[in-house]
Design a protein around this motif. Sequence first.
Motif, PDB file in Angstrom:
ATOM      1  N   GLY A 148      -1.329  13.313   0.627  1.00 57.40           N
ATOM      2  CA  GLY A 148      -1.479  14.563  -0.112  1.00 57.40           C
ATOM      3  C   GLY A 148      -2.504  14.384  -1.205  1.00 57.40           C
ATOM      4  N   THR A 149      -2.458  15.301  -2.182  1.00 59.39           N
ATOM      5  CA  THR A 149      -3.462  15.324  -3.250  1.00 59.39           C
ATOM      6  C   THR A 149      -2.753  15.215  -4.606  1.00 59.39           C
ATOM      7  N   GLU A 150      -3.520  15.337  -5.684  1.00 60.47           N
ATOM      8  CA  GLU A 150      -2.910  15.375  -7.025  1.00 60.47           C
ATOM      9  C   GLU A 150      -1.895  16.511  -7.131  1.00 60.47           C
ATOM     10  N   ARG A 151      -2.168  17.615  -6.471  1.00 54.54           N
ATOM     11  CA  ARG A 151      -1.211  18.742  -6.490  1.00 54.54           C
ATOM     12  C   ARG A 151       0.104  18.329  -5.823  1.00 54.54           C
ATOM     13  N   THR A 152      -0.009  17.513  -4.738  1.00 52.51           N
ATOM     14  CA  THR A 152       1.200  17.028  -4.053  1.00 52.51           C
ATOM     15  C   THR A 152       2.018  16.140  -4.991  1.00 52.51           C
ATOM     16  N   VAL A 153       1.303  15.292  -5.742  1.00 51.50           N
ATOM     17  CA  VAL A 153       1.984  14.358  -6.657  1.00 51.50           C
ATOM     18  C   VAL A 153       2.865  15.146  -7.642  1.00 51.50           C
ATOM     19  N   ASP A 154       2.345  16.253  -8.159  1.00 46.47           N
ATOM     20  CA  ASP A 154       3.160  17.075  -9.078  1.00 46.47           C
ATOM     21  C   ASP A 154       4.279  17.794  -8.335  1.00 46.47           C
ATOM     22  N   ALA A 155       3.934  18.366  -7.181  1.00 45.92           N
ATOM     23  CA  ALA A 155       4.895  19.241  -6.500  1.00 45.92           C
ATOM     24  C   ALA A 155       6.041  18.468  -5.840  1.00 45.92           C
ATOM     25  N   ILE A 156       5.766  17.236  -5.389  1.00 49.10           N
ATOM     26  CA  ILE A 156       6.842  16.476  -4.732  1.00 49.10           C
ATOM     27  C   ILE A 156       7.970  16.197  -5.742  1.00 49.10           C
TER      28      ILE A 156
ATOM     29  N   SER B  51       0.106  27.538  -4.473  1.00 46.99           N
ATOM     30  CA  SER B  51      -0.448  27.165  -5.775  1.00 46.99           C
ATOM     31  C   SER B  51      -1.039  28.360  -6.521  1.00 46.99           C
ATOM     32  N   ASP B  52      -0.997  28.247  -7.864  1.00 43.74           N
ATOM     33  CA  ASP B  52      -1.686  29.213  -8.737  1.00 43.74           C
ATOM     34  C   ASP B  52      -3.187  28.964  -8.755  1.00 43.74           C
ATOM     35  N   ASN B  53      -3.580  27.742  -8.406  1.00 46.30           N
ATOM     36  CA  ASN B  53      -5.014  27.412  -8.414  1.00 46.30           C
ATOM     37  C   ASN B  53      -5.714  28.273  -7.365  1.00 46.30           C
TER      38      ASN B  53
ATOM     39  N   SER C 112      -8.420  28.136  -5.653  1.00 51.39           N
ATOM     40  CA  SER C 112      -9.039  27.606  -4.429  1.00 51.39           C
ATOM     41  C   SER C 112      -8.085  26.739  -3.611  1.00 51.39           C
ATOM     42  N   TYR C 113      -6.860  26.534  -4.096  1.00 56.40           N
ATOM     43  CA  TYR C 113      -5.965  25.591  -3.418  1.00 56.40           C
ATOM     44  C   TYR C 113      -5.041  26.334  -2.454  1.00 56.40           C
ATOM     45  N   THR C 114      -5.340  26.252  -1.189  1.00 55.32           N
ATOM     46  CA  THR C 114      -4.652  27.121  -0.228  1.00 55.32           C
ATOM     47  C   THR C 114      -3.506  26.430   0.531  1.00 55.32           C
ATOM     48  N   THR C 115      -3.373  25.108   0.342  1.00 56.84           N
ATOM     49  CA  THR C 115      -2.248  24.415   0.984  1.00 56.84           C
ATOM     50  C   THR C 115      -0.984  24.643   0.158  1.00 56.84           C
ATOM     51  N   GLY C 116       0.066  25.052   0.818  1.00 57.37           N
ATOM     52  CA  GLY C 116       1.344  25.246   0.137  1.00 57.37           C
ATOM     53  C   GLY C 116       2.386  24.367   0.803  1.00 57.37           C
TER      54      GLY C 116
ATOM     55  N   PHE D 272       7.217  19.763   3.605  1.00 53.88           N
ATOM     56  CA  PHE D 272       6.273  20.124   4.656  1.00 53.88           C
ATOM     57  C   PHE D 272       5.068  20.831   4.037  1.00 53.88           C
ATOM     58  N   ARG D 273       3.954  20.089   3.942  1.00 58.83           N
ATOM     59  CA  ARG D 273       2.721  20.701   3.439  1.00 58.83           C
ATOM     60  C   ARG D 273       2.163  21.564   4.569  1.00 58.83           C
ATOM     61  N   ILE D 274       1.769  22.786   4.252  1.00 58.98           N
ATOM     62  CA  ILE D 274       1.260  23.688   5.291  1.00 58.98           C
ATOM     63  C   ILE D 274      -0.103  24.197   4.835  1.00 58.98           C
TER      64      ILE D 274
HETATM   65  C1  PML Z   1       1.054  23.970  -7.478  1.00 60.97           C
HETATM   66  O1  PML Z   1      -0.135  24.086  -7.707  1.00 60.97           O
HETATM   67  O2  PML Z   1       1.862  23.767  -8.363  1.00 60.97           O
HETATM   68  C2  PML Z   1       1.555  24.029  -6.078  1.00 60.97           C
HETATM   69  C3  PML Z   1       1.156  22.818  -5.384  1.00 60.97           C
HETATM   70  C4  PML Z   1       1.202  22.935  -3.893  1.00 60.97           C
HETATM   71  C5  PML Z   1       0.936  21.563  -3.339  1.00 60.97           C
HETATM   72  C6  PML Z   1       0.847  21.529  -1.860  1.00 60.97           C
HETATM   73  C7  PML Z   1       0.360  20.159  -1.408  1.00 60.97           C
HETATM   74  O3  PML Z   1       1.191  19.222  -1.327  1.00 60.97           O
HETATM   75  O4  PML Z   1      -0.828  20.000  -1.155  1.00 60.97           O
END
Ligand code: PML
Length: 231
Positions: free
Chosen positions: A150-158, A176-178, A180-184, A193-195
């Motif tokens: 995953g990404t930095e966003r995954t690190v926070d969300a997990i 995500s609120d970001n 450009s970030y379209t993976t949820g 499950f990242r989609i």
């Molecule tokens: C957020 O920005 O707080 C939502 C993050 C979604 C992360 C999805 C992913 O794992 O890539």
Amino acid sequence: MFGIKMRASREGKHISGGERLVSEEKIEEAVLELLRKALTHENGKPDFINIKIEKIDKVNYIKALPIKTITCKNKKEAREVAKKILLEEGIPEEVVEKAFKIIDKGGMRGAAILNLNGERLEPDRERGVRVKNIDTSERLKEKILKEGLGTERTVDAIAIASKVIRLGIIAELCTSDNKSYTTGYVATKKGYFRITNLKNINEPGGRVFFVKDIDEELIKRLEEEAYIIDL
Ligand code: PML
């Protein structure tokens, strides 16, 4: 341990937030990291940044949910995948559709809570329920980033997802609120499950927790109990 929380806004409108749970000698490093996040967020430059540091007496350590990425070619396909995972957990289709409307509307800082009849149960609908006092261990963060899980966003969300599922939430749906970030993701006891393409670029995002029922005590635990998520 110390909890460090950051929130940044512009003209009263929320831009970004973040938090860390660290030992005393890591406070300085964590504050700088959060400050950098506030100053470089893609949703804009803040005119207000608040950083709060407080001592936390008890921290729970739990294992992260297993992470799986499901690649979808567009939002329609992604929503079908999310719906299927949620249906398998016993969430009725009309409740899933209601949750999609909530995340697509955006504008909430915390999560909406829906029961299996589709009723909204969070005490404050503007604010939602905010899962706080969480962090991801260094080795989990490294594993996620180095192994491309995953990404930095995954690190926070997990951290959020693993805590809420541990506390008995049936499932979580999140985009995500970001801009450009379209993976949820959808999280259940089976995993995180990242989609990809769960929303379109420039659309808002949001979070919904699905529950049988909720009481004040569980809301307090979601918001306040401290958890570090580890391997
Ligand atoms: C957020 O920005 O707080 C939502 C993050 C979604 C992360 C999805 C992913 O794992 O890539």
